[in-house]
Design a protein around this motif. Structure first.
Motif, PDB file in Angstrom:
ATOM      1  N   GLU A 177       0.825  -1.210   0.000  1.00 16.85           N
ATOM      2  CA  GLU A 177       0.000   0.000   0.000  1.00 16.85           C
ATOM      3  C   GLU A 177       0.857   1.256   0.000  1.00 16.85           C
ATOM      4  OE1 GLU A 177      -2.849  -0.462   3.156  1.00 16.85           O
ATOM      5  OE2 GLU A 177      -3.779  -2.181   2.159  1.00 16.85           O
ATOM      6  N   LEU A 178       2.022   1.167   0.626  1.00 15.84           N
ATOM      7  CA  LEU A 178       2.947   2.301   0.646  1.00 15.84           C
ATOM      8  C   LEU A 178       3.502   2.562  -0.756  1.00 15.84           C
ATOM      9  CD1 LEU A 178       4.394   4.223   2.728  1.00 15.84           C
ATOM     10  CD2 LEU A 178       6.296   2.641   2.600  1.00 15.84           C
ATOM     11  N   GLY A 181       0.432   3.755  -2.817  1.00 22.20           N
ATOM     12  CA  GLY A 181      -0.294   4.912  -2.308  1.00 22.20           C
ATOM     13  C   GLY A 181      -1.785   4.657  -2.328  1.00 22.20           C
ATOM     14  N   GLY A 182      -2.181   3.396  -2.313  1.00 21.04           N
ATOM     15  CA  GLY A 182      -3.601   3.033  -2.327  1.00 21.04           C
ATOM     16  C   GLY A 182      -3.722   1.526  -2.283  1.00 21.04           C
ATOM     17  N   ARG A 192       4.077   8.927  -7.895  1.00 24.46           N
ATOM     18  CA  ARG A 192       5.336   8.613  -7.207  1.00 24.46           C
ATOM     19  C   ARG A 192       6.316   7.927  -8.152  1.00 24.46           C
ATOM     20  NH1 ARG A 192       3.088   6.025  -2.097  1.00 24.46           N
ATOM     21  NH2 ARG A 192       1.738   7.786  -2.496  1.00 24.46           N
TER      22      ARG A 192
ATOM     23  N   MET B   1       3.655   8.641   2.505  1.00 22.58           N
ATOM     24  CA  MET B   1       3.311   8.003   1.241  1.00 22.58           C
ATOM     25  C   MET B   1       2.185   6.979   1.371  1.00 22.58           C
ATOM     26  SD  MET B   1       7.140   7.642  -0.368  1.00 22.58           S
ATOM     27  CE  MET B   1       6.836   6.376  -1.590  1.00 22.58           C
ATOM     28  N   ASN B   2       1.631   6.779   2.579  1.00 21.36           N
ATOM     29  CA  ASN B   2       0.520   5.837   2.754  1.00 21.36           C
ATOM     30  C   ASN B   2      -0.773   6.384   2.145  1.00 21.36           C
ATOM     31  OD1 ASN B   2       1.230   3.349   3.924  1.00 21.36           O
ATOM     32  ND2 ASN B   2       1.773   4.401   5.820  1.00 21.36           N
ATOM     33  N   PRO B   3      -1.798   5.517   1.931  1.00 18.46           N
ATOM     34  CA  PRO B   3      -3.047   5.966   1.286  1.00 18.46           C
ATOM     35  C   PRO B   3      -3.641   7.187   1.979  1.00 18.46           C
ATOM     36  CG  PRO B   3      -3.048   3.588   1.556  1.00 18.46           C
ATOM     37  CD  PRO B   3      -1.818   4.087   2.235  1.00 18.46           C
ATOM     38  N   ASP B   4      -4.058   8.175   1.169  1.00 25.75           N
ATOM     39  CA  ASP B   4      -4.598   9.401   1.747  1.00 25.75           C
ATOM     40  C   ASP B   4      -6.099   9.270   2.043  1.00 25.75           C
ATOM     41  OD1 ASP B   4      -5.966   9.773  -0.645  1.00 25.75           O
ATOM     42  OD2 ASP B   4      -4.441  11.105  -1.479  1.00 25.75           O
ATOM     43  N   THR B   7      -8.626   8.258  -0.687  1.00 17.10           N
ATOM     44  CA  THR B   7      -8.552   6.840  -1.049  1.00 17.10           C
ATOM     45  C   THR B   7      -9.312   6.007  -0.014  1.00 17.10           C
ATOM     46  OG1 THR B   7      -6.411   7.238  -2.056  1.00 17.10           O
ATOM     47  CG2 THR B   7      -6.960   4.953  -1.553  1.00 17.10           C
ATOM     48  N   ARG B  31     -12.729  -0.203  -3.606  1.00 14.99           N
ATOM     49  CA  ARG B  31     -11.406   0.287  -3.189  1.00 14.99           C
ATOM     50  C   ARG B  31     -10.433   0.323  -4.361  1.00 14.99           C
ATOM     51  NH1 ARG B  31      -9.507  -2.528   2.466  1.00 14.99           N
ATOM     52  NH2 ARG B  31     -10.991  -1.491   3.809  1.00 14.99           N
TER      53      ARG B  31
END
Lengths: 416, 137
Positions: A177-178, A181-182, A192, B1-4, B7, B31
């Motif tokens: 996920e990192l 970014g989703g 990225r 950088m993790n899901p915002d 999201t 998702r």
């Protein structure tokens, strides 16, 4: 190697500069006067060719970034815009895309040259390790660059490669996920990857500087693998002898490069990448770019569980291991003789390894069914056996042929 | 950088099954992930139930992969559990799904039968709100 410098500042300004920043002295020592074995063959020109490749990728890449839009709604069209509307865009884009393939072609030749002539052996272990690091960075950069046009192959490459990290126990899913970014490959992923694709070439350039630094401490290896004994008799200054030879090598290398870029810019790619990425449909025949095929074949060959390790993690371990094992090559090869020319048994096993590597490339492009699966497993096994069993054993049982006493003798014959 | 936050906001969706005919599949997004919703035929359900547990790499009964009373509905995340490609439906040796990327094959209950994928296709958390309405996530 400052003792080989013949630099004496000519004018007052040069003298003033030399006492503060001896950049002219440094350039003269390392780019002109550097003593280079006089018997280097054309396989040695690939170092300079690779520097040229990196330069081409950076220059064309910076221009492309001026016209490219890293957004999932616009990326695909912006690449088409570059190819159709931007002045000279068609050539800049095709030189960049073909350039990636040519870069890998050159780096494979460079690596296999090092393997044959034992260029990784003492005192050049750090030089070799830095080279493997550059290779890894190149793979990361090429992969992220391939994602940017946002075609079907781009999106599915991003999905599959980021999923490789999910196989790592415990940290796998958060790491996935990192990276994305989703939960899936989407706009944050594209952004990225664009950022990192712009960053990494400069990291590569920095490691290349270290690579050349590490080269200039012991000096070049050479086709007979015997150390330089007498600088006057065994070496020539880098300029003009090797600047000219390298320049000629570059010109020859640019012929197929230009042919691809001008006449067949898409021949190395896949038609599916001219369809915009659709996260709900995977193309029927998905294969990576040709330069990743051997490692892709290794990843795919592992379809069985071993003890408590499932097939997915095991595939990733073999995939990663196939590259990481190169870091240990200087210690796996136990023979004291560098050049394969003087190792009668190694020579055969070397070419068997090359054939096996080409076979893996072929198998990576084939569908995962029937005989291909079995052959992939055999070739994967042999890849590792070469490093872990054959190289350590050969050094112990092989009787090398007698070495020439010096580089000069091998070139000019024995002095009578 | 993790899901915002934007999201994470799409974490739960509702979906109406009413329009899906027997033998038909649709792919919906949850998702950002594609999700297969398949209205299975009786033959497919019987085929899935007839498989002995010893044949399975990741043993799971057909019942455990569907909701009681709604066993004609198979709802699974469409990404192959190997490296995330989308398997092609109604293909392969087991009449289920076959992944074009690395050759994994799944049966009519989405269970892994052959190839490098380590586990069955993932059933997301979902509930039947009414006979035809499901909430996923």
């Amino acid at each position: 190697m400052s003792e080989h410098s013949t630099y004496t500042p000519g004018s007052g300004i040069e003298k003033w500069l030399d006492e503060r920043l001896p950049i002219i002295r440094f350039s003269k020592e390392h780019l002109m006067d550097f003593p280079t074995p006089k018997n280097l063959n054309y396989w040695w020109t690939f170092g300079a060719i690779l520097v040229m490749c990196l330069g081409i990728q950076i220059v064309t890449g910076v221009i492309l970034a001026m016209h490219y839009t890293p957004n999932i709604g616009m990326a695909f069209d912006s690449v088409e815009h570059i190819r159709r509307d931007v002045n000279g865009g068609r050539m800049i884009q095709s030189f960049h895309a073909v350039g990636a393939s040519m870069f890998f072609a050159a780096v494979y030749i460079h690596i296999f040259r090092g393997m044959y002539f034992g260029s990784y052996k003492a005192p050049r272990e750090i030089l070799w390790i830095l080279g493997v690091l550059i290779f890894l960075l190149m793979m990361a950069t090429a992969f992220m660059g391939y994602v940017l046009p946002w075609g079907q192959m781009s999106g599915w490459a991003a999905t599959v490669i980021t999923n490789i990290f999910a196989a790592i126990p415990i940290v796998g899913t958060p790491l996935l996920e990192l990276l994305r970014g989703g939960f899936s490959v989407g706009n944050p992923t594209l952004n990225r990857f664009f950022s990192l694709h712009y960053l990494l070439p400069f990291v590569i350039a920095a490691v290349v500087a270290l690579h050349i630094w590490a080269l200039h401490v012991p000096g070049n290896n050479n086709p007979i693998g015997v150390d330089v004994k007498d600088t006057k008799r065994d070496t020539l200054p880098f300029h003009p002898y090797y600047t000219m030879k390298d320049a000629f090598g570059m010109v020859l290398f640019l012929i197929p490069f230009a042919w691809f870029a001008f006449f067949a810019p898409d021949i190395l790619g896949h038609p599916d990448n001219y369809i915009q990425f659709n996260s709900q449909v995977t193309p029927a025949h998905i294969v990576p770019e040709w330069y990743f095929l051997p490692f892709y074949a290794i990843l795919r060959a592992i379809d069985f569980n071993l003890l408590f390790i499932d097939s997915k993690l095991l595939g990733v371990i073999f995939f990663g291991g196939s590259i990481l094992i190169l870091f240990f090559l200087p210690w796996l090869d136990t023979s004291k003789v560098r050049s394969g020319n003087f190792r009668p048994m190694f020579k055969w096993f070397y070419w068997l390894f090359v054939v096996n590597f080409v076979a893996l490339t072929y198998l990576g492009a084939q569908p995962a069914e029937g005989i291909y699966v079995i052959l992939s497993k055999i070739c994967t096994a042999y890849y590792f056996i070469h490093f872990i069993v054959i190289l350590p054993v050969l050094g112990r049982i092989e009787t090398p042929r007698p070495l020439p006493t010096s580089i000069s003798e091998s070139v000019l014959g024995k002095a009578h | 950088m993790n899901p915002d936050a934007s999201t994470l906001a799409l974490a739960s969706i509702e979906f109406d099954l009413g329009a899906i005919e027997e033998g038909q599949s649709v792919t919906i997004l949850w998702r950002g992930l594609p999700v297969f919703v398949r209205h299975r035929t009786q033959a497919e359900i019987d085929e899935a139930k007839a498989v002995p547990m010893s044949d399975l790499k990741d043993p799971a009964t057909d019942e455990s992969r569907t909701k009681e009373g709604h066993e004609q509905w198979l709802i699974m995340i469409a990404n192959c559990t190997h490296l995330g490609c989308i398997p092609v439906g109604e293909s392969g040796e087991f009449d289920g799904w076959a992944c074009p990327c690395h050759g994994s094959q799944f049966d009519t209950a989405g269970r892994i039968r052959k190839g490098p994928a380590p586990t069955n296709l993932v059933v997301p958390p979902y509930e039947f709100i009414s006979d035809t309405l499901v909430q996923i996530g």
